[in-house]
Design a protein around this motif. Sequence first.
Motif, PDB file in Angstrom:
ATOM      1  N   VAL A 189      19.794 -14.456 -36.656  1.00 13.39           N
ATOM      2  CA  VAL A 189      21.126 -14.072 -36.169  1.00 13.39           C
ATOM      3  C   VAL A 189      21.436 -12.640 -36.619  1.00 13.39           C
ATOM      4  O   VAL A 189      21.918 -11.810 -35.840  1.00 13.39           O
ATOM      5  CB  VAL A 189      22.222 -15.044 -36.683  1.00 13.39           C
ATOM      6  N   TYR A 190      21.121 -12.339 -37.881  1.00 18.44           N
ATOM      7  CA  TYR A 190      21.381 -10.986 -38.392  1.00 18.44           C
ATOM      8  C   TYR A 190      20.649  -9.933 -37.543  1.00 18.44           C
ATOM      9  O   TYR A 190      21.243  -8.953 -37.096  1.00 18.44           O
ATOM     10  CB  TYR A 190      20.967 -10.866 -39.866  1.00 18.44           C
ATOM     11  N   LYS A 191      19.356 -10.185 -37.299  1.00 16.79           N
ATOM     12  CA  LYS A 191      18.557  -9.200 -36.531  1.00 16.79           C
ATOM     13  C   LYS A 191      19.128  -9.042 -35.132  1.00 16.79           C
ATOM     14  O   LYS A 191      19.240  -7.936 -34.610  1.00 16.79           O
ATOM     15  CB  LYS A 191      17.094  -9.657 -36.450  1.00 16.79           C
ATOM     16  N   SER A 192      19.478 -10.167 -34.530  1.00 12.33           N
ATOM     17  CA  SER A 192      19.998 -10.141 -33.166  1.00 12.33           C
ATOM     18  C   SER A 192      21.310  -9.360 -33.102  1.00 12.33           C
ATOM     19  O   SER A 192      21.516  -8.528 -32.216  1.00 12.33           O
ATOM     20  CB  SER A 192      20.203 -11.588 -32.706  1.00 12.33           C
ATOM     21  N   GLU A 193      22.196  -9.594 -34.067  1.00 10.64           N
ATOM     22  CA  GLU A 193      23.490  -8.893 -34.034  1.00 10.64           C
ATOM     23  C   GLU A 193      23.339  -7.427 -34.445  1.00 10.64           C
ATOM     24  O   GLU A 193      23.990  -6.552 -33.867  1.00 10.64           O
ATOM     25  CB  GLU A 193      24.530  -9.601 -34.919  1.00 10.64           C
ATOM     26  N   ALA A 194      22.459  -7.175 -35.418  1.00  8.12           N
ATOM     27  CA  ALA A 194      22.281  -5.790 -35.869  1.00  8.12           C
ATOM     28  C   ALA A 194      21.731  -4.915 -34.743  1.00  8.12           C
ATOM     29  O   ALA A 194      22.045  -3.729 -34.663  1.00  8.12           O
ATOM     30  CB  ALA A 194      21.348  -5.752 -37.078  1.00  8.12           C
ATOM     31  N   ALA A 195      20.951  -5.533 -33.849  1.00  9.02           N
ATOM     32  CA  ALA A 195      20.367  -4.759 -32.745  1.00  9.02           C
ATOM     33  C   ALA A 195      21.372  -4.529 -31.620  1.00  9.02           C
ATOM     34  O   ALA A 195      21.128  -3.719 -30.729  1.00  9.02           O
ATOM     35  CB  ALA A 195      19.141  -5.504 -32.207  1.00  9.02           C
ATOM     36  N   THR A 196      22.489  -5.257 -31.654  1.00 13.84           N
ATOM     37  CA  THR A 196      23.421  -5.175 -30.522  1.00 13.84           C
ATOM     38  C   THR A 196      24.865  -4.874 -30.956  1.00 13.84           C
ATOM     39  O   THR A 196      25.791  -5.140 -30.201  1.00 13.84           O
ATOM     40  CB  THR A 196      23.417  -6.524 -29.749  1.00 13.84           C
ATOM     41  N   ASN A 197      25.030  -4.355 -32.198  1.00 15.18           N
ATOM     42  CA  ASN A 197      26.418  -4.208 -32.689  1.00 15.18           C
ATOM     43  C   ASN A 197      26.988  -2.787 -32.558  1.00 15.18           C
ATOM     44  O   ASN A 197      27.811  -2.360 -33.357  1.00 15.18           O
ATOM     45  CB  ASN A 197      26.534  -4.713 -34.135  1.00 15.18           C
TER      46      ASN A 197
END
Length: 345
Positions: A189-197
């Motif tokens: 979840v962290y990686k996914s959000e960090a890539a799209t925040n």
Amino acid sequence: MFQNTIVRTKVLTGLLLVLVTAIGINTVSMASTLEPAKIKTAINKAYKDYKKLKEGANADYIPALAKVDPNVYGIVLVTTDGKIYSEGDLKTEVSIQSISKVFTMAKVMDESGPDAIYNAMGVDATGQVFNSIVAIEQYQGSEMNAMVNPGAITATSMVKGKSEKEIWNKILNYYSDFAGRKLSVLEDVYKSEAATNQRNQALAMLMYAYGHIKGDALQATDIYTRQCSVGVNTKDLAIMAATLANGGKNPVTGKQVVNSKHVPEVLAVMATAGLYDDAGKWLYRTGLPAKSGVGGGIIAVSPGKFGIAVISPPLDKAGNSVRAQKAIADISNALGGNPYAVKPR
Ligand code: GLN
């Protein structure tokens, strides 16, 4: 003289009787509202009533959230004397998301006092979605709150520490104390959000430009993204809520987590903005300070009585779990959880 004593004794006995009856009635009504059988019935009923509900949809602006099983559905209520009641899924972890905002705000209050929050971003509802740029522009980053993203990232930027690592560890340990177990980040979840925040980075930069964030705005956004990715199950969330219901002391572990002095301010901001621009509708129906997250969790607090949490990922348009709102409202109302509902004397 003798007569007088008799009269006085009679009056005193009468007063005592009234007092004992009053206390008796009070005890009975308190006990009957939170009777174990009543709690179990209310939870079972709400679980069944909404199990088949198909309204709402998982958040998908963070790609990892779209992949979470929409059927995950758990309800946990924890009383302020530490008793745990549950139904459905207790174990599946979802990301805490915006529910984290409550606890980071509490940390800032513990470290710097409630005025720090009041002055840095404010304590008023924005009437806008949680990641609104308009909400910042309207009052140049003031007159908002720590439950919407710009205010929340600002609160994260205020947690003290010499390095990113020290600040992060402090936040994670604090959340863990609320839950009563060691929590950790859901890395996917962290990686996914960090890539799209990028939008959150923009919000943070604006808060920096208006002087609300003093340090490194992008570091604050990164820590904020990490705090939103902490994995929690329904039981963790309910214990976190019950800690707030119990004056900041975890009713299961017995640890005083947040200074009890600050709990009223924490609950006030939750009541004002915990469900974003639907906070008014929620308060109207339940009277409960609450907080939602786009991971599908909602926590709610009945001060002095219980904390309750529901996880169910499908959300409505405001970003609040559909099932969680319905189940918590029904259960709390069945148990007399609304702090504004008082029987006339
Ligand atoms: N991490 C999410 C975001 O920043 C949290 C939003 C939410 O739960 N409402 O968009």
